[in-house]
Design an enzyme around this catalytic site. Structure first.
Site, PDB file in Angstrom:
ATOM      1  N   LEU A 154       0.844  -1.200   0.000  1.00 28.58           N
ATOM      2  CA  LEU A 154       0.000   0.000   0.000  1.00 28.58           C
ATOM      3  C   LEU A 154       0.877   1.247   0.000  1.00 28.58           C
ATOM      4  CD1 LEU A 154      -2.591  -1.324   2.619  1.00 28.58           C
ATOM      5  CD2 LEU A 154      -2.693  -1.470   0.122  1.00 28.58           C
ATOM      6  N   GLU A 155       0.946   1.901  -1.152  1.00 30.91           N
ATOM      7  CA  GLU A 155       1.856   3.028  -1.353  1.00 30.91           C
ATOM      8  C   GLU A 155       1.098   4.237  -1.870  1.00 30.91           C
ATOM      9  OE1 GLU A 155       5.560   2.144  -3.267  1.00 30.91           O
ATOM     10  OE2 GLU A 155       5.266  -0.019  -3.065  1.00 30.91           O
TER      11      GLU A 155
END
Length: 402
Positions: A154-155
């Site tokens: 999750l970026e």
């Protein structure tokens, strides 16, 4: 931050995929008869099976002893929608190429986890309207490939989108419930103090919905990091955050903490050498961290004829040196290989006793060569940079005439 270089080599360039596809008995990967022990999923390094000049995973397995890989990435379709695809282009339901790669890995005694998200493209959490819809998309991937492990990477910009993160974490919780024993990791950006502000909000959200993954991992690179010591400091910061945000004691926090590094030259021109991985590995094993992985196996080889950051590390190494740390983290002993050496060249006649500089040779910091009647010392790794042509800020120090 956390940029992961994607070299658009295309499907035709991935010879491995074509060969592996012919081995797939059906459109789906054959499920593993039994899951590997969780230590292998906790040590699985990232590998892109369809781009960045993918290496043959069985070759890597034979050379390192590694048994698991983190295949990347599952995204929403480039044109939009709530359907899982590889890299936004190849729909999972009709895939045979990656299924063939998975069959090869499993046929050699290994297994895979699949990573969803990553740096580029559109994520399913952004396009699926609810957590249940997001979970249904990911369940297709788990069912298709018979997965025992999954990674939520999750970026930015997704991690900054509250609704998208709610979809991703809600999906993760549902997948845990619907797939008992599923090994689930959450990977997020790292800064000097641990997880960034959005990462701590992610941790708080996970707590609020009752989601406890096998680990929360940070990526301590592309953020002004200077070697392994800086990465260890960030991991200690994350350790404190897990205790303060989740109420865990020290041992529990370490056991649910992970490192996701970048081998070699980062996109921000940080350099992480084999010695830096040793520093972090020593910390991870001594503190009993829950995960040790890196981006990526595609880069875990020396640069020959290219400096493309997607397909080689840009630091001195042998093939698969970084993967061997993952193998060791899983508790196995990798095969022994010879350390990289500086190629030997003929000695220059006359008073210069150092070897003559050669354009095609690779030189590491401290190597001395002769060129144009002078002796030169390399400041760092180099190839093809002629002594005397790069000025005082170049790689070569002029030691004077010889």
């Amino acid at each position: 931050m956390q940029r992961r270089t994607l070299t658009a080599l295309g499907f035709a360039a991935a010879t491995l995929i074509g060969a592996a596809t012919t081995l797939a008995a059906t459109a789906d990967a054959q499920p593993a008869t039994t899951a590997l022990p969780s230590n292998w999923y906790a040590s699985a390094p990232y590998l892109m099976p369809q781009s960045n000049n993918p290496p043959d995973p069985v070759t890597v397995m034979n050379a390192t002893g590694q048994k698991a890989f983190q295949l990347a990435f599952i995204l929403a379709p480039d044109g939009g929608g709530c359907a899982p695809t590889w890299d936004g282009k190849s729909p999972v339901p009709s895939d045979t190429a990656v299924a063939g790669v998975i069959d090869r890995i499993r046929g050699a005694g290994g297994d895979v986890s699949v990573s969803v998200g990553g740096y580029g493209g559109t994520k399913l959490g952004q396009t699926c309207g609810t957590a249940d819809a997001t979970a249904a998309a990911y369940q297709q991937v788990i069912t298709k490939y018979g997965l025992k492990a999954i990674d939520f990477d999750l970026e930015e910009p997704e991690i900054e989108n509250t609704a998208a993160i709610a979809n991703e974490l809600g999906a993760a919780k549902k997948l845990q419930t619907d797939n008992p024993g599923l090994f689930l990791s959450i990977t997020m950006p790292g800064i000097a103090s641990g997880a960034n502000w959005f990462g701590t909000q992610l941790i708080d959200t996970a707590k609020s919905i009752g989601l406890t993954p096998d680990n929360f991992s940070i990526m301590p690179f592309d953020g002004g990091f200077n070697g392994g010591s800086a990465q260890v400091a960030a991991l200690e910061g994350l350790h404190g955050q897990l205790m303060s945000h989740l109420g865990w004691d020290s041992a529990t926090a370490y056991a649910h903490e992970g490192f996701s590094g970048m081998n070699g030259k980062s996109d921000a021109s940080e350099y992480f050498q084999v010695a830096d991985f040793q520093t972090v590995y020593d910390y991870a094993t001594s503190h009993k961290l829950g995960r040790f992985t890196f981006w990526s196996v595609n880069r875990d080889r020396p640069c020959v004829g290219t400096t493309d950051n997607g397909v080689c590390s840009n630091v001195p190494q042998n093939d698969w040196d970084f993967t061997k740390f993952s193998t060791r983290f899983a508790g196995a002993t990798p095969p022994v290989s010879t350390p990289p050496t500086t190629p030997t060249t003929p000695t220059r006649p006359g008073t210069c006793t150092a070897a003559e500089w050669q354009k095609s040779s690779v030189y590491t910091g401290g190597t001395v060569v002769a060129h144009n009647g002078h002796k030169w010392t390399a400041k760092w790794w180099t190839q093809g940079e002629e002594p005397g042509t790069t000025g005082q800020w170049g790689v070569w120090t002029d030691n004077g005439a010889c």
